[in-house]
Design a protein around this motif. Structure first.
Motif, PDB file in Angstrom:
ATOM      1  N   SER A  22       5.448  -5.919  -8.901  1.00 23.65           N
ATOM      2  CA  SER A  22       4.399  -6.107  -7.884  1.00 23.65           C
ATOM      3  C   SER A  22       3.631  -4.827  -7.609  1.00 23.65           C
ATOM      4  N   HIS A  23       4.209  -3.705  -7.984  1.00 24.38           N
ATOM      5  CA  HIS A  23       3.542  -2.414  -7.798  1.00 24.38           C
ATOM      6  C   HIS A  23       2.768  -1.987  -9.054  1.00 24.38           C
ATOM      7  N   GLY A  24       2.669  -2.888 -10.020  1.00 23.82           N
ATOM      8  CA  GLY A  24       1.919  -2.579 -11.237  1.00 23.82           C
ATOM      9  C   GLY A  24       2.732  -1.858 -12.284  1.00 23.82           C
ATOM     10  N   ILE A  25       4.068  -1.853 -12.125  1.00 20.46           N
ATOM     11  CA  ILE A  25       4.931  -1.187 -13.097  1.00 20.46           C
ATOM     12  C   ILE A  25       5.217  -2.140 -14.261  1.00 20.46           C
ATOM     13  N   GLU A  26       4.937  -1.706 -15.485  1.00 22.60           N
ATOM     14  CA  GLU A  26       5.203  -2.528 -16.661  1.00 22.60           C
ATOM     15  C   GLU A  26       6.568  -2.173 -17.250  1.00 22.60           C
ATOM     16  N   ASP A  42       0.816  -1.211   0.000  1.00 19.80           N
ATOM     17  CA  ASP A  42       0.000   0.000   0.000  1.00 19.80           C
ATOM     18  C   ASP A  42       0.850   1.262   0.000  1.00 19.80           C
ATOM     19  N   MET A  43       2.153   1.111   0.229  1.00 18.62           N
ATOM     20  CA  MET A  43       3.030   2.290   0.246  1.00 18.62           C
ATOM     21  C   MET A  43       3.242   2.802  -1.176  1.00 18.62           C
ATOM     22  N   GLU A  44       3.160   4.108  -1.361  1.00 16.07           N
ATOM     23  CA  GLU A  44       3.312   4.703  -2.686  1.00 16.07           C
ATOM     24  C   GLU A  44       4.741   4.539  -3.181  1.00 16.07           C
ATOM     25  N   LEU A  45       4.897   4.072  -4.431  1.00 19.95           N
ATOM     26  CA  LEU A  45       6.208   3.853  -5.028  1.00 19.95           C
ATOM     27  C   LEU A  45       6.726   5.163  -5.617  1.00 19.95           C
ATOM     28  N   THR A  46       7.967   5.493  -5.286  1.00 16.08           N
ATOM     29  CA  THR A  46       8.571   6.737  -5.773  1.00 16.08           C
ATOM     30  C   THR A  46       9.549   6.434  -6.903  1.00 16.08           C
ATOM     31  N   ILE A  85      21.933  11.367 -28.603  1.00 23.10           N
ATOM     32  CA  ILE A  85      22.547  10.036 -28.621  1.00 23.10           C
ATOM     33  C   ILE A  85      21.810   9.131 -27.652  1.00 23.10           C
ATOM     34  N   PRO A  86      21.372   7.935 -28.072  1.00 19.56           N
ATOM     35  CA  PRO A  86      20.673   7.021 -27.159  1.00 19.56           C
ATOM     36  C   PRO A  86      21.534   6.672 -25.945  1.00 19.56           C
ATOM     37  N   ASN A  87      20.936   6.756 -24.760  1.00 21.39           N
ATOM     38  CA  ASN A  87      21.640   6.406 -23.523  1.00 21.39           C
ATOM     39  C   ASN A  87      21.206   4.999 -23.120  1.00 21.39           C
ATOM     40  N   HIS A  88      21.929   4.001 -23.610  1.00 17.61           N
ATOM     41  CA  HIS A  88      21.545   2.610 -23.385  1.00 17.61           C
ATOM     42  C   HIS A  88      21.706   2.207 -21.914  1.00 17.61           C
ATOM     43  N   THR A  89      22.672   2.819 -21.210  1.00 15.91           N
ATOM     44  CA  THR A  89      22.896   2.479 -19.799  1.00 15.91           C
ATOM     45  C   THR A  89      21.694   2.857 -18.939  1.00 15.91           C
ATOM     46  N   ILE A  90      21.243   4.084 -19.086  1.00 16.49           N
ATOM     47  CA  ILE A  90      20.076   4.543 -18.318  1.00 16.49           C
ATOM     48  C   ILE A  90      18.828   3.747 -18.709  1.00 16.49           C
ATOM     49  N   ARG A  91      18.687   3.480 -20.007  1.00 14.31           N
ATOM     50  CA  ARG A  91      17.510   2.710 -20.447  1.00 14.31           C
ATOM     51  C   ARG A  91      17.486   1.334 -19.806  1.00 14.31           C
ATOM     52  N   LYS A  92      18.652   0.665 -19.763  1.00 15.18           N
ATOM     53  CA  LYS A  92      18.727  -0.668 -19.143  1.00 15.18           C
ATOM     54  C   LYS A  92      18.420  -0.595 -17.659  1.00 15.18           C
ATOM     55  N   MET A  93      18.903   0.426 -16.991  1.00 14.71           N
ATOM     56  CA  MET A  93      18.639   0.597 -15.557  1.00 14.71           C
ATOM     57  C   MET A  93      17.142   0.811 -15.304  1.00 14.71           C
ATOM     58  N   ILE A  94      16.494   1.611 -16.180  1.00 22.26           N
ATOM     59  CA  ILE A  94      15.049   1.853 -16.035  1.00 22.26           C
ATOM     60  C   ILE A  94      14.270   0.562 -16.256  1.00 22.26           C
ATOM     61  N   GLN A  95      14.672  -0.211 -17.270  1.00 22.10           N
ATOM     62  CA  GLN A  95      13.974  -1.472 -17.540  1.00 22.10           C
ATOM     63  C   GLN A  95      14.135  -2.445 -16.372  1.00 22.10           C
ATOM     64  N   ASP A  96      15.343  -2.521 -15.768  1.00 22.90           N
ATOM     65  CA  ASP A  96      15.557  -3.395 -14.616  1.00 22.90           C
ATOM     66  C   ASP A  96      14.723  -2.944 -13.423  1.00 22.90           C
ATOM     67  N   TRP A  97      14.637  -1.638 -13.239  1.00 21.21           N
ATOM     68  CA  TRP A  97      13.829  -1.096 -12.129  1.00 21.21           C
ATOM     69  C   TRP A  97      12.355  -1.441 -12.319  1.00 21.21           C
ATOM     70  N   CYS A  98      11.886  -1.361 -13.567  1.00 21.62           N
ATOM     71  CA  CYS A  98      10.485  -1.709 -13.861  1.00 21.62           C
ATOM     72  C   CYS A  98      10.210  -3.186 -13.537  1.00 21.62           C
TER      73      CYS A  98
END
Length: 443
Positions: A102-106, A25-29, A84-97
């Motif tokens: 469980s919080h409904g993040i796709e 129930d805790m809001e995800l930041t 320029i595409p930032n593949h590092t940040i994109r991969k980190m965002i995908q891993d975080w998702c």
């Protein structure tokens, strides 16, 4: 004993509520470095500018497209507008998702990298080389690649257009038009198909496509190609003659061109090809040279274009109606055209009915046609004026002046009212009450 049991139960309930608050129930930041500095939303396609700051591609491209050439965060001038595409940040965002499913993040899908100006320039250079070598297979494959990129996204299409693709393809089209058409039909058709995605064409492209070789090739497609080839040819042809009316004159002298355009209207393929054919014919009949104009109109009249236009006008959608009226207006500028219009029973009823029914442009064309027919009539019985009165032209023109119109149309309407008024006492006028259903009363 009872009070002790109640205390234990209350303690268990409090523990459950605490665990619930610490759990789902805790809001995800969302981490700040995953957010776009412009939209503040989770980045779906992170890209880095020359200043080292990362943004979401959609946000920063909109920033650049509005004319900005600086970094929104640092305010430094950008040395390159290509992010320029930032593949590092994109991969980190995908891993975080994935970790927060469980919080409904796709999970954000990996975006397709859009085409760059360098890639487009390289392909265009290879197309030019292939056309000079008469390598129609290689050229066709490269053009197909450009077409696939343009269809992939609007962003790709903008990049392809801004790099002068239409000029390169048009030059290649002219080159392959000079040799055997039967052997080069596949590459020529592929170029035409791709050019239809890049409208409007620039002046250099129009110059290549407006050459005798290119126009002959397009006419050849109109006469002998399948439906898709005819459609692509007439769409490109329309863009060429609309940009340079002199090309309409050249086109009119090519054997079979006028007959092919007429057939496209008589046996329509699709609304787009019908509109394009009407626009090409309009440019032809509006040529200012009197001798050329008379020749073109006479040929179209002999084909039966006046009757065909009137049949189309009986029941057609707005855009086709406007273009048909424009062509008919041009035809009625000549004596042969007016003679054919006088002899058709549909002329007056259809033209008068279109006044104030379709659009301002349709009204202007309708009044112009009516003015040409009534003002230039040489028959002693003034049959055109009588027919116009019978179908309610006098009331329509009065209503038009009341509603308002452009000055040129107003002058013609006023002159027509004077001519019609001289003949009003010769007959009882027939009035269509539906023509007045939108008239607002002043009382």
């Amino acid at each position: 004993m009872i009070s002790s049991w109640r205390r234990r139960r209350a303690a268990r309930r409090a523990a459950k509520e605490l665990n619930s608050e610490e759990g789902g129930d805790m809001e995800l930041t969302t981490p700040n470095h995953f957010r776009c500095p412009i939209s503040l939303d989770l980045m779906k396609d992170p890209v880095t500018l020359s200043t080292g700051i990362t943004y979401d591609r959609d946000s920063i491209e909109k920033w650049i497209e509005t004319g900005n050439s600086t970094c929104p965060i640092t305010n430094q001038v950008l040395t390159s507008l290509e992010p320029i595409p930032n593949h590092t940040i994109r991969k980190m965002i995908q891993d975080w998702c994935v970790d927060n499913r469980s919080h409904g993040i796709e999970r954000i899908p990996t975006p397709r990298i859009p085409v760059s100006s360098m890639q487009v320039s390289e392909i265009l250079s290879r197309i030019t080389t292939a056309s000079k070598r008469d390598d129609q297979v290689g050229c066709r494959n490269l053009v197909s690649k450009i077409k696939a990129m343009a269809k992939e996204s609007e962003r790709n299409k903008r990049c392809i257009v801004t790099n002068g693709t239409d000029s390169v393809l048009s030059a290649a089209f002219e080159v392959f038009s000079k040799t055997c058409l039967d052997e080069n039909i596949s590459v020529l058709e592929e170029i035409l198909s791709t050019l239809t995605l890049l409208f409007p064409l620039n002046g250099e492209a129009v110059s290549y496509l407006g050459s005798n070789f290119s126009l002959h090739c397009m006419v050849w497609f109109l006469k002998s190609g399948d439906l898709s080839k005819k459609r692509n040819a007439v769409l490109v042809m329309k863009d060429v003659v609309s940009s340079d009316q002199r090309k309409a004159n050249v086109l009119s002298e090519i054997e079979g061109a006028m007959e092919a355009l007429f057939k496209l209207i008589k046996e329509p393929i699709c609304p787009a090809s019908t509109k394009a054919s009407l626009m090409v014919i309009y440019q032809m009949v509006m040529i200012t040279s009197s001798a050329t104009n008379e020749r073109i109109v006479t040929k179209f009249v002999d084909m039966g274009l006046v009757s065909l236009l009137l049949e189309i006008l009986v029941d057609s959608e707005r855009s086709i109606c406007e273009k048909s009226l424009g062509v008919l207006d041009g035809i009625c500028s000549t004596e042969n055209g007016r003679a054919k219009a006088y002899n058709n029973a549909l002329t007056m009823p259809v033209v008068v009915k279109k006044i104030l029914r379709i659009s301002d442009l349709a009204t202007e064309f309708s009044v112009s046609i009516l003015w040409k027919l009534c003002n230039n009539e040489k028959r002693e019985d003034k049959r055109a004026l009588v027919e116009a009165l019978q179908v309610g032209a006098f009331q329509k023109l009065l209503l038009l002046l009341q509603v308002g119109c452009v000055e040129k149309t107003k002058e013609k309407a006023t002159e027509l009212l004077k001519l019609l008024n001289l003949n009003r006492n010769r007959l009882l006028e027939c009035i269509d009450s539906m023509d007045f259903k939108y008239l607002k009363r002043s009382f």
